[in-house]
Design a protein around this motif. Structure first.
Motif, PDB file in Angstrom:
ATOM      1  N   ASP A  88      37.425  35.729  32.755  1.00  0.00           N
ATOM      2  CA  ASP A  88      38.124  34.887  31.787  1.00  0.00           C
ATOM      3  C   ASP A  88      37.938  33.395  32.067  1.00  0.00           C
ATOM      4  N   GLY A  89      36.697  32.978  32.108  1.00  0.00           N
ATOM      5  CA  GLY A  89      36.437  31.562  32.309  1.00  0.00           C
ATOM      6  C   GLY A  89      35.367  31.057  31.357  1.00  0.00           C
ATOM      7  N   GLN A  90      34.936  29.840  31.549  1.00  0.00           N
ATOM      8  CA  GLN A  90      33.873  29.255  30.747  1.00  0.00           C
ATOM      9  C   GLN A  90      32.531  29.567  31.400  1.00  0.00           C
ATOM     10  N   GLY A  91      31.623  30.090  30.596  1.00  0.00           N
ATOM     11  CA  GLY A  91      30.309  30.425  31.118  1.00  0.00           C
ATOM     12  C   GLY A  91      29.623  31.451  30.237  1.00  0.00           C
ATOM     13  N   GLU A  92      28.508  31.980  30.720  1.00  0.00           N
ATOM     14  CA  GLU A  92      27.763  32.980  29.975  1.00  0.00           C
ATOM     15  C   GLU A  92      28.506  34.320  30.019  1.00  0.00           C
ATOM     16  N   VAL A  93      28.811  34.852  28.848  1.00  0.00           N
ATOM     17  CA  VAL A  93      29.523  36.141  28.795  1.00  0.00           C
ATOM     18  C   VAL A  93      28.539  37.256  29.119  1.00  0.00           C
ATOM     19  N   ILE A  94      28.841  38.002  30.178  1.00  0.00           N
ATOM     20  CA  ILE A  94      27.965  39.110  30.565  1.00  0.00           C
ATOM     21  C   ILE A  94      28.637  40.468  30.382  1.00  0.00           C
TER      22      ILE A  94
ATOM     23  N   ASP B 213      36.006  39.301  45.011  1.00  0.00           N
ATOM     24  CA  ASP B 213      36.451  38.027  45.587  1.00  0.00           C
ATOM     25  C   ASP B 213      37.723  37.572  44.881  1.00  0.00           C
ATOM     26  N   PRO B 214      38.828  37.359  45.588  1.00  0.00           N
ATOM     27  CA  PRO B 214      40.066  36.905  44.950  1.00  0.00           C
ATOM     28  C   PRO B 214      39.885  35.628  44.143  1.00  0.00           C
ATOM     29  N   ALA B 215      38.911  34.801  44.491  1.00  0.00           N
ATOM     30  CA  ALA B 215      38.699  33.545  43.774  1.00  0.00           C
ATOM     31  C   ALA B 215      38.127  33.758  42.376  1.00  0.00           C
ATOM     32  N   ALA B 216      37.716  34.983  42.062  1.00  0.00           N
ATOM     33  CA  ALA B 216      37.114  35.256  40.753  1.00  0.00           C
ATOM     34  C   ALA B 216      38.151  35.395  39.648  1.00  0.00           C
ATOM     35  N   TYR B 217      39.432  35.276  39.969  1.00  0.00           N
ATOM     36  CA  TYR B 217      40.479  35.562  38.993  1.00  0.00           C
ATOM     37  C   TYR B 217      41.280  34.304  38.656  1.00  0.00           C
ATOM     38  N   PRO B 218      41.798  34.225  37.432  1.00  0.00           N
ATOM     39  CA  PRO B 218      42.509  33.019  36.991  1.00  0.00           C
ATOM     40  C   PRO B 218      43.983  33.014  37.404  1.00  0.00           C
ATOM     41  N   HIS B 219      44.359  33.849  38.358  1.00  0.00           N
ATOM     42  CA  HIS B 219      45.741  33.921  38.823  1.00  0.00           C
ATOM     43  C   HIS B 219      45.703  34.222  40.316  1.00  0.00           C
ATOM     44  N   PRO B 220      46.789  33.977  41.025  1.00  0.00           N
ATOM     45  CA  PRO B 220      46.789  34.194  42.474  1.00  0.00           C
ATOM     46  C   PRO B 220      46.526  35.660  42.833  1.00  0.00           C
ATOM     47  N   VAL B 221      45.596  35.869  43.760  1.00  0.00           N
ATOM     48  CA  VAL B 221      45.237  37.209  44.227  1.00  0.00           C
ATOM     49  C   VAL B 221      45.003  37.137  45.732  1.00  0.00           C
TER      50      VAL B 221
ATOM     51  N   ASP C 290      48.812  41.640  40.531  1.00  0.00           N
ATOM     52  CA  ASP C 290      49.672  42.394  39.617  1.00  0.00           C
ATOM     53  C   ASP C 290      48.913  42.986  38.443  1.00  0.00           C
ATOM     54  N   PHE C 291      47.589  42.811  38.427  1.00  0.00           N
ATOM     55  CA  PHE C 291      46.827  43.220  37.253  1.00  0.00           C
ATOM     56  C   PHE C 291      45.662  44.129  37.635  1.00  0.00           C
ATOM     57  N   VAL C 292      45.150  44.809  36.618  1.00  0.00           N
ATOM     58  CA  VAL C 292      43.957  45.632  36.749  1.00  0.00           C
ATOM     59  C   VAL C 292      42.992  45.205  35.661  1.00  0.00           C
ATOM     60  N   TYR C 293      41.720  45.110  36.014  1.00  0.00           N
ATOM     61  CA  TYR C 293      40.673  44.788  35.047  1.00  0.00           C
ATOM     62  C   TYR C 293      39.722  45.977  34.984  1.00  0.00           C
ATOM     63  N   LYS C 294      39.569  46.519  33.801  1.00  0.00           N
ATOM     64  CA  LYS C 294      38.773  47.725  33.614  1.00  0.00           C
ATOM     65  C   LYS C 294      37.546  47.401  32.778  1.00  0.00           C
ATOM     66  N   LEU C 295      36.372  47.632  33.364  1.00  0.00           N
ATOM     67  CA  LEU C 295      35.101  47.394  32.691  1.00  0.00           C
ATOM     68  C   LEU C 295      34.434  48.728  32.363  1.00  0.00           C
ATOM     69  N   LYS C 296      33.662  48.740  31.287  1.00  0.00           N
ATOM     70  CA  LYS C 296      32.888  49.925  30.923  1.00  0.00           C
ATOM     71  C   LYS C 296      31.547  49.872  31.650  1.00  0.00           C
TER      72      LYS C 296
END
Length: 576
Positions: free
Chosen positions: A97-103, A14-22, A40-46
């Motif tokens: 990158d927001g306030q909440g429970e870190v998962i 969901d584009p709304a999940a990011y702290p910048h325009p998507v 303009d960015f990539v987020y890589k999770l393990k």
């Protein structure tokens, strides 16, 4: 491959999940990572997996390896690796990158276009030279492995090499191989690996003692190099397994040169190798080059073997698992094998031709090629500064497997000056003293002996104006029973002066010879003897160079040893 199930992180599409325009998010997945391409960015999770060679099973481990990925990749690609961010749950939604429970945690990277990857980007000499220098300077910046660590232990190096063969044998058992050609090739490769390891074990141990085991990139191939603003940027190193990156620097060079050769143009692989050696001076590491190239090619073969074993056995005898590009549209996309080596042509059983079997055959053949030894040849040049000695060496190594050793570079190295560095006034006065010249030729002779004995053809790029300088190399060739040729470079005096002045003005060459040095050379030159004329190839660098004629002549030396033959004149003869 494209992710079909990203739950429980599907919210990150969901584009709304990011702290910048998507505008749109694309999800990609490998067996150890999940990637989200967002603007303009990539987020890589393990991925929360534990596979033996990698363990991301806990939140703490995933955070640690995200931080390791950032630390390690910022050494070579700081402009791509921006930071580690938390993945948080806010109510019933997941955000970056927001306030909440870190998962979870993610590495945030800058995105680049697919066509900027070296697998897609047109190769050229300038780019290869820049890449060679980048790798050499990177290796020079690394500290050696501490002596109390297991890194670089010979048996630890052999273990993953042995591990390649079991899945390869299992895959070949499922493939159509009626004459046993593939199985026989694999057996030869296994025997060669064991035999070469036994022979090279003292060298491996010596390399460890001398500090050549360093925290390298670990997965350096074309698919992990991107061209940004004309500069090669190396990314996506191995962060998840320290033993796969604490390796001999020559193993890293072997992977990159093997991969460049696999692209179909070996001249770029040879150019990169020569450029790396010129900057690093690590000619001793060449003794291990083919050993590691075979290993890297077999890792590639094993990746395809694993795909065959994972596929339906009934489908493995016909084209069904071809090799296509991995999802590298995002910075950091990787699909590593248990050995840590990813394959830009990784087999995807869902795609069309070529098949996994074809790719496996290809890499087995490549590995076999890397085992080959040719009859080494020894070439030396003869001519004044500016006569074209380095130019002809550069051209020859595009066509032949030659290591070019330059006196200008080794002279500077002896005096503590970088190959392309500008010497101080005091250093410049020292460079061309009789003592330094004698030391330089002794260094060149020692390198030539070492590399010919290791099975490499050598071109020694120096003026060789004195008879005794030339004679030492002719005697060496006789002792080593290899063909010997003197490439006599000629050009009119006015052209020599023009070239030297232009080179001094540009300041881009390793040579610091000026007009005064040229005058000394003219005064001290000892012409070739009648016997030397029989081993000479006369080349006029003023005239258009007939490289094909020279190559044909060199090929005709295949059966000659040490002396004999007849002179060749290429271009108009200007006198010897």
């Amino acid at each position: 491959m494209l992710a079909t199930e990203l739950s429980p992180l599907a919210d990150l599409l969901d584009p709304a999940a990011y702290p910048h325009p998507v505008d749109r998010v694309e999800g990609l997945s490998t067996h150890i990572s999940q990637l989200f391409l967002a603007g303009d960015f990539v987020y890589k999770l393990k991925r929360p997996v534990s596979l033996g060679f990698v363990d991301f099973s806990t939140l703490g481990r995933r955070r640690f390896y995200c931080e390791e990925e950032l630390r390690l990749n910022r050494r070579l690609a700081p402009q791509l690796y921006l930071g580690v961010v938390a993945v948080v749950r806010v109510g019933d939604r997941i955000r970056i990158d927001g306030q909440g429970e870190v998962i979870d945690y993610a590495v945030r990277m800058r995105r680049f276009p697919q066509q900027a990857l070296l697998t897609e980007y047109p190769l050229n000499e300038v780019l290869i030279d820049r890449l060679a220098e980048r790798v050499a300077r990177f290796h020079a910046s690394l500290a050696p492995a501490p002596p109390n660590t297991p890194y670089g232990d010979p048996l630890a190096i052999l273990a993953p090499m042995r591990d390649n063969f079991a899945p390869l044998r299992a895959a070949l058992a499922r493939c159509d191989d009626p004459q046993g050609v593939l199985s026989h090739r694999l057996q030869r490769l296994e025997r060669w690996t064991q035999k070469r390891f036994a022979f090279l074990r003292p060298v491996i141990e010596q390399r460890r003692r001398e500090g050549f085991i360093r925290e390298c990139h670990g997965d350096m191939h074309r698919g992990n190099v991107v061209v940004l603003d004309g500069q090669p940027v190396i990314f996506d190193c191995i962060e998840f397994n320290a033993s796969l990156r604490w390796i001999d620097t020559m193993s890293e060079v072997a992977f990159l040169t093997m991969d460049l050769a696999e692209s179909g143009d070996s001249s770029f692989a040879r150019r990169l190798l020569n450029g790396y050696l010129e900057v690093s001076g690590d000619y001793a590491g060449l003794r291990l080059l083919r050993f590691y190239q075979v290993y890297r090619a077999l890792v590639r073969a094993k990746v395809c073997a694993i795909r065959i074993l994972q596929a339906d056995p009934a489908q493995t005898t016909r084209p069904s698992s071809p090799c296509g590009s991995t999802p590298s549209d995002a910075a950091g996309a990787s699909s590593a094998s248990p050995d840590g080596s990813s394959d830009p042509r990784e087999c995807d059983p869902r795609a069309g031709d070529p098949s996994a079997r074809a790719a496996l055959c290809h890499y087995l053949a490549l590995a076999q090629t890397c085992t080959g030894r040719h009859q080494p040849k020894l070439f030396i040049t003869h001519g004044f500064s500016g006569s074209g000695k380095t130019w002809i060496g550069n051209r020859l190594r595009e066509h032949l497997p030659i290591i070019q050793i330059r006196s200008d570079v080794e002279r500077k190295r002896l005096c503590g000056v970088a190959p392309q560095g500008q010497p101080s006034v005091q250093q410049r006065a020292q460079l061309y003293t009789a003592e330094v010249s004698e030391q330089t030729y002794a260094r060149l002779l020692a390198l030539a002996r070492e590399l010919v004995e290791a099975g490499f053809s050598i071109l020694v790029d120096a003026t060789f104006l004195q008879y005794q300088q030339r004679a030492a190399f002719r005697v060496l060739a006789q002792r080593l029973n290899c063909p010997f040729r003197i490439l006599v470079m000629q050009a009119p005096m006015h052209l020599l002066r023009e070239r030297i002045n232009a080179r001094s003005h540009e300041g881009a060459d390793a040579s610091d010879a000026d007009i005064d040095v040229l005058s000394l050379q003219i005064a001290s030159r000892e012409p070739l003897t009648d016997a030397e004329h029989q081993q000479a190839v006369f080349l006029n660098s003023e005239a258009p160079m007939q490289i094909e004629a020279l190559l044909a002549h060199v090929a005709g030396d295949q059966g000659r040893r040490g002396s004999g033959g007849s002179p060749l004149r290429v271009g108009s003869h200007a006198g010897s």
